[in-house]
Design a protein around this motif. Structure first.
Motif, mmCIF file in Angstrom:
data_model
loop_
_atom_site.group_PDB
_atom_site.id
_atom_site.type_symbol
_atom_site.label_atom_id
_atom_site.label_comp_id
_atom_site.label_asym_id
_atom_site.label_seq_id
_atom_site.Cartn_x
_atom_site.Cartn_y
_atom_site.Cartn_z
ATOM 1 N N UNK A 21 0.759 -1.135 0.175
ATOM 2 C CA UNK A 21 -0.082 0.029 -0.054
ATOM 3 C C UNK A 21 0.808 1.204 0.130
ATOM 4 N N UNK A 22 1.674 1.233 0.518
ATOM 5 C CA UNK A 22 2.866 2.432 0.733
ATOM 6 C C UNK A 22 3.473 2.720 -0.625
ATOM 7 N N UNK A 23 3.871 1.543 -1.176
ATOM 8 C CA UNK A 23 4.536 1.944 -2.745
ATOM 9 C C UNK A 23 3.305 2.425 -3.452
ATOM 10 N N UNK A 24 2.267 1.870 -3.352
ATOM 11 C CA UNK A 24 1.037 2.447 -4.262
ATOM 12 C C UNK A 24 0.869 3.983 -3.889
ATOM 13 N N UNK A 25 0.861 4.282 -2.755
ATOM 14 C CA UNK A 25 0.708 5.826 -2.270
ATOM 15 C C UNK A 25 1.912 6.541 -2.775
ATOM 16 N N UNK A 26 2.946 5.988 -3.009
ATOM 17 C CA UNK A 26 4.076 6.565 -3.631
ATOM 18 C C UNK A 26 3.980 6.841 -5.129
ATOM 19 N N UNK A 27 3.543 5.792 -5.730
ATOM 20 C CA UNK A 27 3.440 6.012 -7.091
ATOM 21 C C UNK A 27 2.281 6.886 -7.595
#
Lengths: 358, 315, 504
Positions: free
Chosen positions: A45-51
């Motif tokens: 989820x964190x990386x998704x938010x990052x993208x």
């Protein structure tokens, strides 16, 4: 006991050369993911938010490209220098010096129509960056003083100089007590290129320079000389390559690129000089250059990539409660992973066991 | 005018000199060990940073001060090991590895700090090492307050100098380290594992660097804040060259440098109105550059510095 | 004398890829014996010794020392058994003392003390016993080449070696120092040691060895008793075929091209020169002999524009005054071949064509006025060069480091010769090359001479100097002797001068 030996590959397989930076980035992301878990958040989820934070909307995309602008330029600075094995770690200071030049010349001292003013500021910024580096280059050439430490130390000096100027003689009287420089005049401001965003002409200019540097390095005599000096300066010298002149040009080009990064931030992004103009863009340039394997065109992509990490991490940190320093950790891990991948590309690792005497 | 000269004759000046010198001494000797073995360790700034953080955090979380030092020692050693794997075993660029490690160590340190203490506007404090009075000596006029009323950590730093001197000059390990930095082929020809020797030097050196950082949070100050290392690591690298890679000279160089820094602070108080403080702060960095220029002329670099040793490669 | 076998080598084989460095080599060494291993460069001598000493592991075969099998790949083990090796390139740390260099490795790195005092006693004892005078506290950097060699030998004696391997020990010695080394060897033999001597110099081998083994292309082609040795036969065994040896023709001397007048160099970054005078004529080959480190490299760097003399001047025939830079000297027609072709001559990581054109970056045929390189013409020029000078390669786009030593040298020499240089400064041009390549390079130099070039040949190989030069000068401690005609001098007199005879 298992021993191993590194054997140089005669020829590196193409797939390895092309894939290795991506594998390196992947490993870095996975390792950083472990930290995200430690922070109590879900890595996916964190990386998704990052993208999303980096590319999810017109605004964030523009922000990413705007952030990429200065680090493409400092990335070019590092690429040029490192190719000649000249370790210019002073891009941060050269950037600020370029910003100082922008403030000096661009806030009213010189007034020209935009079409001339903007190139003028870039030239001044480049000169400032190049001239800052020049004495250190001469120290290296004539007195063999190591450039790593001197360029690094000078960064601190320049930042202190900026602090003094902004709190003192160059403080903008209209800034209500806040230490910042006078605004760049309208003719000098880099125009917005995407409405309602912070993306400015500087981005296009940085791409232009990336292509120019690529052309110079791969097609011209000076580029060829830079390559030879970096690979074997003694042999180059014995074949008549002018070492001093070549290193001098490397330094001016490298410092110049970093100086121009100062111009883009002062005349483009912010419109005026502040003390926190560069949160480490100079150092990020090193990571950008490494990721691109010192290739100027590659610097465009690695610059955008790194910018997306910084911009995305800001958003991610707000959404997921993970400290923003994660961006810096990812960048650092990427640098190390790229180094690792370079070893694998050029060397084969041979293991052999040594039998013990019975 | 005379006040500027009087500064040197105050006990406070000398005490401050020693305090300021300690992190530099530890960091410089740490780098001396690495470079003597042939490895340039540019991770020093980051390692000092994370050493400062880890040392402080260990104490903040309840352990005693000496355990804090130990924790810093261990984290420094671990980053040293990472550096050695890249540069010694894999032969990667020492310049880039060092910068990568500085970036990793400092960002990791800040990340962990923010994780454990997310909402701190002012950095929390711990109770650092307190100055102790050495019996008899601390009561001497001038010399007492100047030299014999320091914290145990300070005396530890001095002990490290003695240890380093002994190591380099009187032990087989020290001789092997020197040989590894001059002619690693010679070392291998005698059947000694060059990689092992270099790794030990880098791990030990990095551990000392981290302890140097911890001095700032456990003795000189009592809190950790971002950017507190402020270039001391890089200054140490300049000092190593100035010290000709000898531990005893590192002590001298650090004291000289710290003296100038201590002087600068006091002079600032006298002249602050006239000369902006930023120029005083610039002095340490400019002086380091000058030190490097002076040292460059008469320098005998360890011959194998920066050259990766590849097993099995004969002339 | 009872022959007791000390070392027994059986069918040792070592491959590097498809290349057989050693192919089923067998031989024995007895106690108190000097065994010579003779062969060209590249014949496999050093590989074989590295196997014995534990640096390499063989692919097949075994070795017995004093009846016990030795453990391969373990230098420590070899040292413990009593095998010692003095490598061709010394393994000494210049910035440390003699004592420190000798005692390194004796103790485990985890022990806490360094027994300097006992070591010092033992070293001085050994030094006296074997006639190798040294000062234990001297910095190695201050020693001469033959003194450094003494340290290397003492290192092995300090470790109680029973079998000493010497790899090309006389490469950098004067004839007199060579004699001194040989008498040291004889001393050692008398005390019960054995010696393996590796060399490509037949004359020296004949002078000091008891038996000779000849290696060629990785195999052993014969074992001979030195007493009954036939020179010609051995030479043929080494080479295996007839070599096209360079034929020197005498050509009339042309006008003067270069003079050095009272040139001195006294900076600290290189060995000094002291009032060197030199005259060079077109079509002349001037040989310069001398032990390494006496100023030859400094002289070469001054002649090629890399260093500026601190006193005195260089006078070129045509030029009025000249700016000291490699480029301006090049423009005057000077060509410089450095002695270490791999570290100072070729850029290994560049492609062959990139190295081929490096001296030609001003040529408008190869680049336009804006500075853009014309790849097509550059490739053509490089192909041309490689063909003319017989540089064997697969493609001009391959990595230069893959070329063999001889081909690298042909490339480096070729790119100069294409410019028809007036003056060629050749430093150790045939060092480390096999016989075929040596002949090629020497032939190229002679052809250049016939075309009118003046050549300064700096070489440690006295045979080469005597064959190729018209006149020979000797370099000693920065001073250059007046040239003597080659026909009126010989190895012995040159050797004496190299040791300082005749210099003030």
């Amino acid at each position: 006991m298992i021993k191993f030996r590194l054997e140089e590959r005669a020829k590196s397989p193409y797939w390895l050369i092309i894939l290795s930076p991506f594998i390196a980035i992947l490993v870095a992301i996975i390792l950083a993911g472990i930290l995200i878990v430690l922070a109590g958040a879900n890595p996916f989820e964190s990386y998704y938010q990052l993208i999303i934070g980096a590319f999810g909307s017109k605004n964030s995309f523009a922000e990413t490209l705007a952030r990429a602008t200065p680090i493409i330029l400092t990335g070019l600075a590092a690429s040029i220098a490192f190719r000649a094995k000249f370790w210019n770690i002073g891009a941060e200071g050269q950037l600020y010096f370029g910003a100082l030049a922008t403030t000096l010349f661009g806030t009213g001292l010189v007034v020209l129509p935009s079409i001339l003013m903007i190139p003028f500021l870039f030239i001044m910024g480049a000169l400032a960056g190049g001239l800052l580096l020049l004495p250190l280059v001469l120290l290296k050439l004539y007195y063999k003083v190591d450039e790593v430490v001197t360029t690094l130390l000078l960064n601190f000096v320049v930042v202190l100089l900026v602090s003094y100027l902004l709190e003192g003689p160059w403080k903008d009287p209209m800034s209500l007590g806040w230490p910042q420089g006078k605004s760049v005049i309208d003719e000098g401001v880099l125009p917005q290129i995407l409405s309602k965003t912070r993306l400015h002409l500087g981005f296009i200019i940085s791409i232009f320079f990336a292509f120019s540097v690529w052309f110079i390095l791969s097609k011209t005599v000076i580029g060829y000389r830079i390559k030879s000096v970096g690979l074997n300066a003694a042999a180059a010298s014995h074949a008549g390559v002018p070492i001093f002149k070549t290193v001098l040009i490397v330094a001016l080009l490298s410092g110049g690129m970093a100086g121009m990064a100062g111009v883009t931030e002062t005349a483009g992004l912010k419109g005026y000089l502040t003390l926190d103009l560069s949160p480490g863009f100079g150092y990020a340039g090193i990571a950008v250059a490494m990721l691109a394997n010192l290739n100027p065109i590659g610097v465009i992509f690695s610059g955008v990539f790194l910018a997306s990490i910084y911009v995305g991490a800001d958003a991610m940190s707000r959404a997921m409660n993970v400290p923003t320093y994660l961006a810096d950790v990812i960048v650092a891990l990427t640098v190390l992973c790229i180094l690792l991948s370079l070893v694998f590309v050029h060397y084969k690792i041979l293991f052999f066991g040594v039998k013990k005497n019975d | 005018m005379i006040e500027f000269i009087e500064i040197i004759f105050t006990a406070g000046f000398w005490a401050a000199t020693i305090r300021i010198a300690c992190p530099l001494i530890l960091a410089t000797i740490g780098e001396v060990l690495c470079e003597r073995a042939g490895v340039l360790n540019l991770g020093i700034e980051g390692i000092m940073s994370i050493g400062a953080m880890v040392g402080w955090m260990t104490v903040f979380l309840g352990a005693d001060l000496y355990t804090g030092i130990l924790a810093a020692l261990i984290i420094g050693g671990l980053f040293g090991l990472l550096h050695a794997i890249f540069t010694v075993y894999l032969g990667a660029s020492q310049h880039v590895t060092g910068i990568g490690i500085t970036m990793l160590a400092s960002s990791l340190g800040f990340f962990c700090f923010k994780l454990i203490l997310p909402a701190s506007t002012t950095p929390p404090k711990i109770k650092p090492f307190q100055p102790i009075d050495i019996p008899f000596l601390s009561e001497l006029p001038f010399l007492g307050p100047a030299f014999f009323q320091h914290t145990p950590f300070t005396y530890l730093a001095i002990l490290v100098v003695i240890f380093a001197f002994w190591l380099m000059n009187s032990t087989p390990l020290g001789l092997s380290i020197k040989m590894a930095g001059e002619n690693p082929m010679a070392l291998e020809a005698q059947g000694i594992d060059v990689f092992l020797v270099r790794t030990i030097a880098v791990v030990l050196g990095s551990a000392l660097m981290a302890v140097g950082g911890a001095y700032l949070t456990l003795s000189a100050f009592d809190a950790f804040y971002f950017g507190m290392i402020n270039g001391r690591g890089w200054i140490a690298i300049a000092l190593v060259i100035f010290a000709s890679w000898k531990p005893e000279r590192a002590l001298l160089g650090a004291l000289l440098f710290a003296g100038l820094d201590a002087y600068q602070v006091r002079a600032q108080q006298l002249a602050g109105a006239v000369i902006p403080y930023q120029f005083f702060l610039m002095l340490p960095f400019l002086l380091s550059i000058v030190a490097m220029v002076i040292a460059a002329k008469r320098t005998r670099y360890p011959k194998a510095l920066l050259i990766p040793f590849r097993r099995g490669e004969r002339h | 004398m009872i022959m007791t076998t000390l070392l027994k080598v059986e069918k040792i084989t070592k491959k590097f890829g498809d290349f057989y460095a050693n192919d089923q080599i067998s031989f024995e060494v007895n106690k108190s014996e000097v065994l010579a291993i003779l062969g060209e460069n590249g014949a496999g001598k050093t590989t074989l010794m590295n196997i014995l000493f534990g640096h390499y592991t063989p692919d097949a075969g075994n070795v017995n020392f004093e009846g016990n099998a030795i453990e391969f790949g373990n230098t420590n083990n070899a040292i413990k058994l009593g095998i010692g090796m003095v490598h061709q390139h010394f393994t000494l740390a210049e910035n440390l003392t003699v004592l420190e260099n000798i005692i390194i490795g004796r103790q485990s790195i985890f022990s806490l003390s360094l027994p300097k005092r006992q070591a010092r006693v033992k070293i001085l004892e050994l030094s006296k016993k074997f006639g190798l005078p040294i000062n234990p506290d001297e910095l190695v950097a201050n020693l001469s080449v033959s003194e450094k060699q003494r340290i290397e030998i003492l290192k092995t004696l300090f470790l109680d070696c029973k079998l000493l391997i010497l790899d090309e020990p006389t490469a950098a010695l004067t004839p007199q120092e060579t004699d001194a080394l040989f008498s040291t060897i004889r001393n050692m033999i008398e005390t019960g040691l054995s010696v393996i001597l590796i060399s490509h110099k037949l004359n020296e081998i004949l002078a000091v060895s008891d038996r000779i083994i000849v290696l060629r292309n990785g195999s052993s082609v014969g074992e001979i008793d030195t007493h009954s040795a036939d020179r010609e036969k051995i030479a043929e065994m080494i080479v295996g075929k007839k070599i096209d040896y360079p034929q020197k023709k005498k050509i009339p001397r042309k006008s003067k091209v270069l003079s050095l007048v009272d040139v001195s160099y006294d900076k600290t970054d290189a060995p000094n020169l002291s009032k060197v005078n030199l005259d060079l004529y077109g079509g002349q080959i001037l040989g310069i002999a001398g032990v390494a480190g006496n100023g030859q490299t400094t002289l070469a760097k001054i002649l090629s524009g890399h260093f500026k003399p601190t006193q005195g001047k260089i006078v070129f025939n045509e030029a009025k005054s000249v700016h000291t830079s490699p480029k301006s000297f090049m423009d005057l027609g000077v060509a410089y071949i450095p002695e270490d072709r791999n570290s100072d001559g070729i850029v290994g990581d560049m492609e062959i064509w990139e190295n081929a054109i490096m001296t030609e970056m001003d040529d408008p045929y190869l680049r336009n006025s804006l500075g853009i390189i014309n790849k097509k013409t550059s490739f053509d020029r490089s192909e041309n060069l490689c063909e003319t000078y017989d540089v064997r390669m697969q493609s001009i786009r391959q990595r230069s480091r893959l070329l063999s030593g001889g081909n690298v040298q042909k490339l480096l020499l070729g790119r100069w010769l294409m410019r028809k240089p007036k003056i060629i400064i050749a430093c150790q041009p045939t060092r480390g090359l096999d016989e075929g390549a040596i002949a090629s390079i020497q032939n190229l130099l002679l052809k250049a001479q016939q075309n009118g070039s003046a050549i300064i040949l700096i070489s440690e190989d006295l045979d080469e100097l005597l064959t190729m030069s018209d006149d020979i000068s000797v370099m000693y401690k920065g001073m250059l002797s007046d040239p003597t005609e080659t026909s009126s001098t010989d190895k012995l007199s040159i050797g004496l001068r190299m040791a300082g005879d005749g210099f003030l």
